[in-house]
Design a protein around this motif. Structure first.
Motif, PDB file in Angstrom:
ATOM      1  N   LEU A 319       0.870  -1.184   0.000  1.00 36.55           N
ATOM      2  CA  LEU A 319       0.000   0.000   0.000  1.00 36.55           C
ATOM      3  C   LEU A 319       0.908   1.235   0.000  1.00 36.55           C
ATOM      4  O   LEU A 319       1.546   1.548   1.011  1.00 36.55           O
ATOM      5  CB  LEU A 319      -0.907   0.000   1.230  1.00 36.55           C
ATOM      6  N   HIS A 320       1.011   1.869  -1.182  1.00 34.81           N
ATOM      7  CA  HIS A 320       1.807   3.113  -1.281  1.00 34.81           C
ATOM      8  C   HIS A 320       0.934   4.336  -1.035  1.00 34.81           C
ATOM      9  O   HIS A 320       1.433   5.400  -0.626  1.00 34.81           O
ATOM     10  CB  HIS A 320       2.440   3.247  -2.674  1.00 34.81           C
ATOM     11  N   GLY A 321      -0.355   4.197  -1.341  1.00 36.57           N
ATOM     12  CA  GLY A 321      -1.224   5.367  -1.199  1.00 36.57           C
ATOM     13  C   GLY A 321      -2.625   5.073  -1.698  1.00 36.57           C
ATOM     14  O   GLY A 321      -3.060   3.915  -1.769  1.00 36.57           O
ATOM     15  N   PHE A 322      -3.323   6.159  -2.008  1.00 34.99           N
ATOM     16  CA  PHE A 322      -4.689   6.062  -2.540  1.00 34.99           C
ATOM     17  C   PHE A 322      -4.757   6.860  -3.837  1.00 34.99           C
ATOM     18  O   PHE A 322      -4.054   7.861  -3.991  1.00 34.99           O
ATOM     19  CB  PHE A 322      -5.698   6.654  -1.538  1.00 34.99           C
ATOM     20  N   THR A 323      -5.575   6.387  -4.747  1.00 32.53           N
ATOM     21  CA  THR A 323      -5.791   7.122  -6.003  1.00 32.53           C
ATOM     22  C   THR A 323      -7.268   7.524  -6.097  1.00 32.53           C
ATOM     23  O   THR A 323      -8.158   6.740  -5.724  1.00 32.53           O
ATOM     24  CB  THR A 323      -5.413   6.269  -7.221  1.00 32.53           C
ATOM     25  N   ALA A 324      -7.483   8.751  -6.540  1.00 28.42           N
ATOM     26  CA  ALA A 324      -8.861   9.290  -6.669  1.00 28.42           C
ATOM     27  C   ALA A 324      -9.120   9.685  -8.116  1.00 28.42           C
ATOM     28  O   ALA A 324      -8.182  10.011  -8.861  1.00 28.42           O
ATOM     29  CB  ALA A 324      -9.033  10.497  -5.750  1.00 28.42           C
ATOM     30  N   TRP A 325     -10.396   9.628  -8.497  1.00 27.83           N
ATOM     31  CA  TRP A 325     -10.838  10.117  -9.807  1.00 27.83           C
ATOM     32  C   TRP A 325     -12.334  10.426  -9.708  1.00 27.83           C
ATOM     33  O   TRP A 325     -12.952  10.154  -8.664  1.00 27.83           O
ATOM     34  CB  TRP A 325     -10.563   9.096 -10.920  1.00 27.83           C
ATOM     35  N   LEU A 357      -2.980  10.851  -7.505  1.00 24.45           N
ATOM     36  CA  LEU A 357      -2.354   9.919  -6.551  1.00 24.45           C
ATOM     37  C   LEU A 357      -1.986  10.644  -5.255  1.00 24.45           C
ATOM     38  O   LEU A 357      -1.383  11.718  -5.296  1.00 24.45           O
ATOM     39  CB  LEU A 357      -1.081   9.321  -7.169  1.00 24.45           C
ATOM     40  N   PHE A 358      -2.379  10.042  -4.125  1.00 21.93           N
ATOM     41  CA  PHE A 358      -2.029  10.565  -2.790  1.00 21.93           C
ATOM     42  C   PHE A 358      -1.057   9.564  -2.163  1.00 21.93           C
ATOM     43  O   PHE A 358      -1.468   8.477  -1.753  1.00 21.93           O
ATOM     44  CB  PHE A 358      -3.282  10.697  -1.927  1.00 21.93           C
ATOM     45  N   MET A 359       0.228   9.914  -2.112  1.00 25.87           N
ATOM     46  CA  MET A 359       1.250   9.005  -1.578  1.00 25.87           C
ATOM     47  C   MET A 359       1.320   9.136  -0.058  1.00 25.87           C
ATOM     48  O   MET A 359       1.392  10.246   0.480  1.00 25.87           O
ATOM     49  CB  MET A 359       2.623   9.340  -2.160  1.00 25.87           C
ATOM     50  N   LEU A 360       1.324   7.991   0.631  1.00 29.15           N
ATOM     51  CA  LEU A 360       1.470   8.007   2.085  1.00 29.15           C
ATOM     52  C   LEU A 360       2.933   8.239   2.444  1.00 29.15           C
ATOM     53  O   LEU A 360       3.795   8.221   1.581  1.00 29.15           O
ATOM     54  CB  LEU A 360       0.968   6.681   2.660  1.00 29.15           C
ATOM     55  N   ASP A 361       3.202   8.402   3.742  1.00 28.44           N
ATOM     56  CA  ASP A 361       4.588   8.703   4.168  1.00 28.44           C
ATOM     57  C   ASP A 361       5.441   7.463   4.310  1.00 28.44           C
ATOM     58  O   ASP A 361       6.483   7.488   4.927  1.00 28.44           O
ATOM     59  CB  ASP A 361       4.561   9.489   5.491  1.00 28.44           C
ATOM     60  N   GLY A 362       4.981   6.373   3.767  1.00 24.62           N
ATOM     61  CA  GLY A 362       5.822   5.160   3.803  1.00 24.62           C
ATOM     62  C   GLY A 362       4.998   3.975   3.327  1.00 24.62           C
ATOM     63  O   GLY A 362       3.821   3.851   3.696  1.00 24.62           O
ATOM     64  N   PRO A 363       5.580   3.099   2.488  1.00 22.55           N
ATOM     65  CA  PRO A 363       4.818   1.944   1.993  1.00 22.55           C
ATOM     66  C   PRO A 363       4.519   0.960   3.124  1.00 22.55           C
ATOM     67  O   PRO A 363       5.282   0.845   4.078  1.00 22.55           O
ATOM     68  CB  PRO A 363       5.765   1.318   0.962  1.00 22.55           C
ATOM     69  N   ILE A 364       3.361   0.322   2.992  1.00 24.06           N
ATOM     70  CA  ILE A 364       2.939  -0.636   4.033  1.00 24.06           C
ATOM     71  C   ILE A 364       2.567  -1.944   3.334  1.00 24.06           C
ATOM     72  O   ILE A 364       1.760  -1.956   2.400  1.00 24.06           O
ATOM     73  CB  ILE A 364       1.690  -0.113   4.791  1.00 24.06           C
ATOM     74  N   GLY A 365       3.162  -3.047   3.764  1.00 23.93           N
ATOM     75  CA  GLY A 365       2.790  -4.339   3.184  1.00 23.93           C
ATOM     76  C   GLY A 365       1.384  -4.709   3.632  1.00 23.93           C
ATOM     77  O   GLY A 365       1.031  -4.518   4.807  1.00 23.93           O
ATOM     78  N   VAL A 366       0.558  -5.155   2.699  1.00 18.30           N
ATOM     79  CA  VAL A 366      -0.801  -5.598   3.055  1.00 18.30           C
ATOM     80  C   VAL A 366      -1.059  -6.961   2.442  1.00 18.30           C
ATOM     81  O   VAL A 366      -0.500  -7.314   1.395  1.00 18.30           O
ATOM     82  CB  VAL A 366      -1.881  -4.586   2.577  1.00 18.30           C
ATOM     83  N   GLU A 367      -1.900  -7.728   3.140  1.00 16.91           N
ATOM     84  CA  GLU A 367      -2.236  -9.092   2.704  1.00 16.91           C
ATOM     85  C   GLU A 367      -3.707  -9.158   2.299  1.00 16.91           C
ATOM     86  O   GLU A 367      -4.536  -8.395   2.820  1.00 16.91           O
ATOM     87  CB  GLU A 367      -2.013 -10.063   3.875  1.00 16.91           C
TER      88      GLU A 367
END
Ligand SMILES: N=C(N)NCC[C@H]1O[C@@H](n2cnc3c(N)ncnc32)[C@H](O)[C@@H]1O
Length: 416
Positions: A319-325, A357-367
């Motif tokens: 999870l690097h961030g969120f994308t909006a449209w 694209l809204f990048m978070l302050d650090g990538p997070i591994g998600v399952e």
């Protein structure tokens, strides 16, 4: 929070000049001596006690407030709408980019074609017509009684020529004016406009559309677009993260990683416009977080719009961030007729807006099976009226670790 009587003994310094400030965003007090406020509130600052904290008053309550959240009163801001810069930008052939956007332009053409019978004898306004292509669609593909093509920038000079060149001068009248300043011969049956900015609202041209709707649209008249929605999805962005962040770790064998905090601030503190999201980088099914009904939306609603989301991760990844449209919908003039949609998302044909694209302050591994819940808030800038900030609050819960729960929030100015 101190009441009026208690405070008079603390800050009675006769040479202090009380100054009015506007709150740029919400502040929730964390101590009794602080004063909470909401974006857009007017605060009277009685003493700038130090750089970061001032002694202020709001509606008879006193307390310390963070100076970074405040801006001088709107009257100090020369041009809160930045209209001179804004309209000069649109006086160029920037319109080529929009005209080249086939999904956008073809959708508006389809709206006119599929409503051509119902448009017969109707009065249409094309707000912010640019080169006038929507007005020309109306004049050439339908038989309206009149089309008011309204454009505030100097491109209107070209629009006049295009109307004549395409033999629409009997139906289409060009008004070079801010739409809010118009005096028209009659109200209109249809208000059509292509007003959408990045992340749907940036530029806040939508305020002009709502004000003109309230002034010039007949009761029961049609708004095109009729509704709009903002979608969001948790996503991967390996390329962006690699190019802007990992890049510094090994540069020709040298370690430049001390620059990563600078890169974080410079590249990831604001949204990234025109991001082309690969559908394979969606970590979940997108969801609509905000929906606008253009027939009932009010200008005051635009100050703050928010929506909640709850995603279940459908594929393990980062999870690097969120994308909006956004999507916009065009209801039919015919009772029961089908709506048309302009979808600017990653699963539709690409448009000039692409996605944000809204990048978070650090990538997070998600399952797969993890849950990402939270809320997104679009807070309009109370000073710079074409700008807003987008705040995303999210919490991650792991399917395989019920004790894990990470909650964070990040505010992205767009652009002020
Ligand atoms: N993000 C967008 N769709 N921007 C389209 C903006 C187009 O509408 C024009 N425009 C924007 N606001 C207004 C207004 N209040 N009155 C007239 N034209 C406007 C602007 O000059 C440009 O041609």
């Amino acid at each position: 929070m101190l009441e009026m009587s208690e405070s008079e003994n603390i800050h009675t310094n006769s040479n202090i000049i009380t100054q009015e400030f506007i709150a740029l965003e919400d502040f929730n007090a964390t101590g009794a001596e602080q004063l909470s406020f909401t974006a857009g509130d007017t605060l009277l600052v009685h003493e700038q006690v130090c750089t970061d904290w001032w002694w202020a008053e709001r509606s008879g309550c006193f307390g310390y407030v963070p100076s970074a959240f405040l801006h001088r009163g709107v009257e100090d801001v020369e041009d809160a709408w930045q209209d001179e810069e804004y309209f000069s930008t649109y006086g160029t052939l920037l319109h080529l980019e929009m005209l080249s956007d086939r999904p956008r332009t073809e959708t508006y053409r389809q709206v006119i074609v599929s409503n051509s019978a119902a448009l017969r004898g109707k009065v249409v306004m094309d707000l912010g017509c640019g080169t006038g292509i929507i007005s020309l669609f109306c004049g050439r593909l339908a038989q309206p009684a009149a089309v008011y093509a309204v454009e505030a920038s100097s491109v209107a000079e070209h629009t006049e020529k295009l109307v004549k060149l395409n033999r629409c001068e009997d139906v289409v009248t060009v008004f070079r004016s801010r739409a809010e300043d118009l005096m028209l011969p009659s109200k209109v049956d249809v208000l059509v406009s292509e007003w959408m900015g990045n992340c749907l609202l940036f530029e806040f041209m939508v305020e002009s559309v709502l004000r003109v709707r309230d002034r010039w649209l007949k009761d029961g008249g049609m708004m095109w677009p009729s509704s709009a929605s903002l979608s969001l999805v948790p996503c991967q962005a390996h390329a962006d993260y690699s190019q802007k962040m990992e890049f510094w770790e090994n540069l020709y064998g040298l370690d430049f990683s001390c620059l990563q905090p600078v890169a974080q601030e410079e590249f990831f503190s604001k949204p990234k416009f025109s991001h082309q999201l690969d559908p394979d980088d969606c970590l979940s099914t997108p969801c609509n977080v905000i929906s606008l009904d253009m027939h009932t939306l009010s200008v005051s609603d635009l100050e703050k719009l928010s929506g909640e989301f709850r995603f279940t991760i459908e594929r393990s990844g980062t999870l690097h961030g969120f994308t909006a449209w956004f999507s916009t919908f065009f209801h039919s003039l015919d009772e029961g007729g089908s709506s048309l949609e302009l979808n600017t998302g990653p699963h539709a044909e690409s448009t000039h807006w692409k996605q944000t694209l809204f990048m978070l302050d650090g990538p997070i591994g998600v399952e797969e099976g993890d849950c990402v819940g939270g809320a997104i808030t679009l807070q309009r800038n109370p000073i710079w009226r074409r700008h807003m900030s987008i705040t995303i609050e999210w919490r991650i819960k792991r399917r395989n670790d019920p004790t894990f729960c990470e909650e964070k929030t990040k505010r992205f100015p767009m652009w002020r």
